[in-house]
Design a protein around this motif. Structure first.
Motif, PDB file in Angstrom:
ATOM      1  N   GLN A 198      -9.992  -0.478 -21.381  1.00  0.00           N
ATOM      2  CA  GLN A 198     -10.573  -0.632 -20.051  1.00  0.00           C
ATOM      3  C   GLN A 198     -10.840   0.732 -19.424  1.00  0.00           C
ATOM      4  O   GLN A 198     -11.880   0.952 -18.802  1.00  0.00           O
ATOM      5  CB  GLN A 198      -9.637  -1.456 -19.168  1.00  0.00           C
ATOM      6  N   SER A 199      -9.909   1.660 -19.607  1.00  0.00           N
ATOM      7  CA  SER A 199     -10.091   3.016 -19.086  1.00  0.00           C
ATOM      8  C   SER A 199     -11.303   3.683 -19.734  1.00  0.00           C
ATOM      9  O   SER A 199     -12.104   4.332 -19.048  1.00  0.00           O
ATOM     10  CB  SER A 199      -8.834   3.845 -19.331  1.00  0.00           C
ATOM     11  N   ARG A 200     -11.447   3.521 -21.053  1.00  0.00           N
ATOM     12  CA  ARG A 200     -12.609   4.115 -21.747  1.00  0.00           C
ATOM     13  C   ARG A 200     -13.912   3.500 -21.266  1.00  0.00           C
ATOM     14  O   ARG A 200     -14.919   4.205 -21.096  1.00  0.00           O
ATOM     15  CB  ARG A 200     -12.459   3.936 -23.256  1.00  0.00           C
ATOM     16  N   ASP A 201     -13.912   2.192 -21.049  1.00  0.00           N
ATOM     17  CA  ASP A 201     -15.136   1.524 -20.581  1.00  0.00           C
ATOM     18  C   ASP A 201     -15.554   2.064 -19.208  1.00  0.00           C
ATOM     19  O   ASP A 201     -16.746   2.302 -18.960  1.00  0.00           O
ATOM     20  CB  ASP A 201     -14.912   0.016 -20.499  1.00  0.00           C
TER      21      ASP A 201
ATOM     22  N   ILE B  93     -14.068  13.270  -5.153  1.00  0.00           N
ATOM     23  CA  ILE B  93     -13.092  12.184  -5.096  1.00  0.00           C
ATOM     24  C   ILE B  93     -11.841  12.610  -5.850  1.00  0.00           C
ATOM     25  O   ILE B  93     -11.923  13.043  -7.004  1.00  0.00           O
ATOM     26  CB  ILE B  93     -13.665  10.891  -5.714  1.00  0.00           C
ATOM     27  N   ILE B  94     -10.691  12.498  -5.195  1.00  0.00           N
ATOM     28  CA  ILE B  94      -9.412  12.832  -5.823  1.00  0.00           C
ATOM     29  C   ILE B  94      -8.709  11.523  -6.169  1.00  0.00           C
ATOM     30  O   ILE B  94      -8.244  10.810  -5.292  1.00  0.00           O
ATOM     31  CB  ILE B  94      -8.517  13.684  -4.907  1.00  0.00           C
ATOM     32  N   GLY B  95      -8.657  11.209  -7.447  1.00  0.00           N
ATOM     33  CA  GLY B  95      -8.009   9.972  -7.892  1.00  0.00           C
ATOM     34  C   GLY B  95      -9.013   9.023  -8.511  1.00  0.00           C
ATOM     35  O   GLY B  95     -10.020   8.681  -7.888  1.00  0.00           O
ATOM     36  N   GLY B  96      -8.723   8.587  -9.752  1.00  0.00           N
ATOM     37  CA  GLY B  96      -9.676   7.769 -10.487  1.00  0.00           C
ATOM     38  C   GLY B  96      -9.315   6.320 -10.626  1.00  0.00           C
ATOM     39  O   GLY B  96      -9.780   5.641 -11.548  1.00  0.00           O
ATOM     40  N   GLY B  97      -8.467   5.798  -9.723  1.00  0.00           N
ATOM     41  CA  GLY B  97      -8.154   4.371  -9.727  1.00  0.00           C
ATOM     42  C   GLY B  97      -9.295   3.565  -9.131  1.00  0.00           C
ATOM     43  O   GLY B  97     -10.401   4.071  -8.923  1.00  0.00           O
ATOM     44  N   PRO B  98      -9.063   2.273  -8.838  1.00  0.00           N
ATOM     45  CA  PRO B  98     -10.133   1.423  -8.299  1.00  0.00           C
ATOM     46  C   PRO B  98     -10.800   1.992  -7.053  1.00  0.00           C
ATOM     47  O   PRO B  98     -12.017   1.914  -6.909  1.00  0.00           O
ATOM     48  CB  PRO B  98      -9.411   0.112  -7.994  1.00  0.00           C
TER      49      PRO B  98
ATOM     50  N   ILE C  88     -11.975  13.717  -9.727  1.00  0.00           N
ATOM     51  CA  ILE C  88     -10.851  14.457 -10.312  1.00  0.00           C
ATOM     52  C   ILE C  88      -9.699  13.487 -10.551  1.00  0.00           C
ATOM     53  O   ILE C  88      -9.241  12.815  -9.631  1.00  0.00           O
ATOM     54  CB  ILE C  88     -10.400  15.588  -9.371  1.00  0.00           C
ATOM     55  N   GLU C  89      -9.237  13.415 -11.793  1.00  0.00           N
ATOM     56  CA  GLU C  89      -8.158  12.489 -12.153  1.00  0.00           C
ATOM     57  C   GLU C  89      -7.234  13.161 -13.158  1.00  0.00           C
ATOM     58  O   GLU C  89      -7.682  13.754 -14.135  1.00  0.00           O
ATOM     59  CB  GLU C  89      -8.723  11.194 -12.738  1.00  0.00           C
ATOM     60  N   ALA C  90      -5.921  13.027 -12.915  1.00  0.00           N
ATOM     61  CA  ALA C  90      -4.953  13.755 -13.733  1.00  0.00           C
ATOM     62  C   ALA C  90      -4.484  12.995 -14.964  1.00  0.00           C
ATOM     63  O   ALA C  90      -4.253  13.590 -16.014  1.00  0.00           O
ATOM     64  CB  ALA C  90      -3.739  14.133 -12.877  1.00  0.00           C
ATOM     65  N   THR C  91      -4.340  11.674 -14.864  1.00  0.00           N
ATOM     66  CA  THR C  91      -3.679  10.938 -15.946  1.00  0.00           C
ATOM     67  C   THR C  91      -4.583   9.989 -16.709  1.00  0.00           C
ATOM     68  O   THR C  91      -4.150   9.417 -17.707  1.00  0.00           O
ATOM     69  CB  THR C  91      -2.489  10.145 -15.392  1.00  0.00           C
ATOM     70  N   GLY C  92      -5.792   9.771 -16.269  1.00  0.00           N
ATOM     71  CA  GLY C  92      -6.700   8.869 -16.974  1.00  0.00           C
ATOM     72  C   GLY C  92      -7.500   8.040 -15.996  1.00  0.00           C
ATOM     73  O   GLY C  92      -6.977   7.541 -15.000  1.00  0.00           O
ATOM     74  N   VAL C  93      -8.801   7.906 -16.273  1.00  0.00           N
ATOM     75  CA  VAL C  93      -9.682   7.125 -15.401  1.00  0.00           C
ATOM     76  C   VAL C  93      -9.202   5.669 -15.368  1.00  0.00           C
ATOM     77  O   VAL C  93      -8.848   5.083 -16.383  1.00  0.00           O
ATOM     78  CB  VAL C  93     -11.137   7.213 -15.899  1.00  0.00           C
ATOM     79  N   GLY C  94      -9.208   5.117 -14.196  1.00  0.00           N
ATOM     80  CA  GLY C  94      -8.650   3.791 -13.968  1.00  0.00           C
ATOM     81  C   GLY C  94      -7.338   3.867 -13.223  1.00  0.00           C
ATOM     82  O   GLY C  94      -6.927   2.917 -12.562  1.00  0.00           O
ATOM     83  N   GLY C  95      -6.675   5.037 -13.330  1.00  0.00           N
ATOM     84  CA  GLY C  95      -5.443   5.255 -12.600  1.00  0.00           C
ATOM     85  C   GLY C  95      -4.336   4.300 -13.013  1.00  0.00           C
ATOM     86  O   GLY C  95      -4.401   3.632 -14.057  1.00  0.00           O
ATOM     87  N   ALA C  96      -3.317   4.212 -12.185  1.00  0.00           N
ATOM     88  CA  ALA C  96      -2.178   3.348 -12.487  1.00  0.00           C
ATOM     89  C   ALA C  96      -2.591   1.889 -12.590  1.00  0.00           C
ATOM     90  O   ALA C  96      -2.047   1.137 -13.404  1.00  0.00           O
ATOM     91  CB  ALA C  96      -1.102   3.520 -11.412  1.00  0.00           C
TER      92      ALA C  96
END
Length: 474
Positions: free
Chosen positions: A102-105, A6-11, A30-38
């Protein structure tokens, strides 16, 4: 075991990862800026946290009409603004702290479920291989199925480049430590309207530049009209039928130039003129993945792209820019590729909300669908000012609207304009999804007094409309 990358860690990405693991897949995200995305870090979660603070201010500002007298302990008169002030630095510290938590959770849950997390930028290397550019170099992953969920970024005008201090995107607002004295919001869509409403409640002088006659051109016109009336009554300056051509810093302020030659001055400017999909330089075309002229990935109703084994979800598909839709697209992709039961995405069942004051919630058939002849439906619009609970709470603006099919009375859509409309829309969402008739809906008990009682009352009024159309042989 099916290998899923999966490319992108948003919803769209993290919800897909959870489903993929639950169904026995070997999942790498795979996520570049942080899990949860924008959605979690710079968009949905922080913006709605800020708006929650603004909602409290709106409630406080309306307290006098409920009999709560504003005054100091010594009896001297004072104003709300003198008693309650906004510490924007503290507000934004809380906003960003909540987003990070929220991102850490989400990160912790993904790891507990056995998802491999890779920090880096992912790109396609053919339809069955993904390359992640990480701090330690490139890593290559072979995949039986790939999901692209890379989201979008704010659109920028060539002559209105954000500097992160005075000219800002919605992702940069949370760096402010002092309330803008005069905030110019360019764009009257959902993002622009939400921030204009929030900063007005917090105490900024707000000017909203709209390219149309009315704010929220994509929403129910009756709802948009109510919001515009409320905003204008509260002092928001709305510059209609205008487009921004430029924005530049001038000393400690900004100047926004309009295409008609006029200039608007302020202390800060928020550019909310749309978004651009994060799909460039990803090897999509080379992998056989079709994209539109705007850069959005083309998908079908089970999230498949034009390349076998490659799916896409979320805002990068351009289907509907909602976190709930992104999450469902991601789940559907995993259900489909891993062989579970799956129902195609049905946008007629999607509930959405604009977090202004008042909120605007919608589901199913829209007024535009009826007006333009795409759907034959009967509608009832019931103002909230007649509702007993609304009177008790001092609610003077808002309504509920229900759309039903003329012959059967099946509820096919609805609109709620009210404080906490996002909570009130759920009964109508269930009615649309389960094809409940207005008579069935009206027959269920509501609490008295309650705002939800207006939903049942609107359904009762539609029963009479149905009787009339039947008698007329419609």
């Amino acid at each position: 075991m099916t290998r899923v990358v999966i490319i992108g860690g948003g919803p769209g990405g993290y919800e897909a990862a959870l489903v993929g693991r639950a169904l026995g897949g070997e999942v790498t995200l795979i996520e570049a800026t942080g899990v949860g995305g924008a959605a979690v870090l710079t968009d949905c979660v922080p913006s709605k946290t800020l708006i929650a603070t603004a909602e409290v201010m709106t409630t406080i500002q309306g307290s006098e009409k409920l009999g709560l007298v504003v005054g100091r302990a010594d009896g001297d008169p004072s104003t709300i603004e003198e008693i309650v002030t906004v510490d924007l630095a503290a507000v934004n510290q809380r906003v960003l702290g909540l987003a990070s938590q929220q991102s850490r959770d989400i990160t912790d849950r993904l790891r507990r479920e056995g998802v491999e997390l890779v920090e880096g930028r992912g790109r396609m290397d053919g339809p069955n291989r993904v390359v992640a550019e990480t701090a330690d170099g490139e890593r290559t992953f072979e995949a039986d199925a790939v999901l692209v969920a890379t989201g979008t970024r704010p659109r920028m005008l060539p002559d209105a480049q954000p500097d992160g201090e005075r000219i800002l995107t919605w992702q940069q607002l949370y760096t402010l430590t002092e309330l803008p004295e005069r905030l110019i919001v360019v764009g009257s869509g959902v993002t622009g309207a939400e921030f204009a409403s929030a900063y007005d409640a917090l105490g900024s002088d707000v000017v909203l530049v709209s390219s149309r006659d009315q704010v929220l051109p994509g929403e129910d016109p009756d709802a948009a009209r109510v919001l515009q009336e409320v905003m204008e009554r509260r002092g928001v300056g709305i510059v209609g039928r205008s487009r921004a051509a430029s924005a530049r810093r001038v000393g400690d302020g900004v100047e926004v130039g309009l295409t008609d030659g006029r200039t608007i001055t302020g202390s800060h400017c928020l550019m909310a003129v749309g978004s651009i999909p994060n799909t460039s330089d990803m090897g999509l075309e080379e992998a056989g993945i079709a994209v539109t002229e705007s850069g959005h990935i083309t998908v079908d109703r089970v999230s498949r792209t034009s390349a076998r084994g490659v799916y896409a979800a979320g805002d990068c598909t351009g289907v509907l820019p909602l976190a709930s839709v992104a999450a469902m697209q991601g789940r559907i992709a995993m259900w489909h590729t891993l062989g579970d039961a799956v129902a195609p995405l049905d946008l007629n069942r999607v509930a959405s909300n604009v977090f202004t004051a008042p909120e605007i919630a919608t589901v199913g058939v829209s007024q535009a669908d009826v007006t333009e002849g795409r759907v034959r439906a009967t509608a009832v619009n019931l103002p909230l000012r007649t509702n007993a609970r609304a009177k008790m709470q001092g609610i003077e603006d808002g309504f509920v609207k229900i759309f039903s099919l003329p012959r059967t009375g099946i509820i096919v859509g609805g609109v709620v304009v009210a404080p906490s409309a996002s909570e009130l829309i759920h009964p109508l969402s269930l009615a649309v999804a389960e094809r409940i008739t207005v008579d069935e809906f009206a027959g269920d008990f509501t609490v008295y007094p309650s705002l939800s009682g207006s939903l049942a009352e609107a359904a009762r009024k539609l029963h009479r409309h149905i009787d009339v159309t039947r008698a007329a042989g419609d």
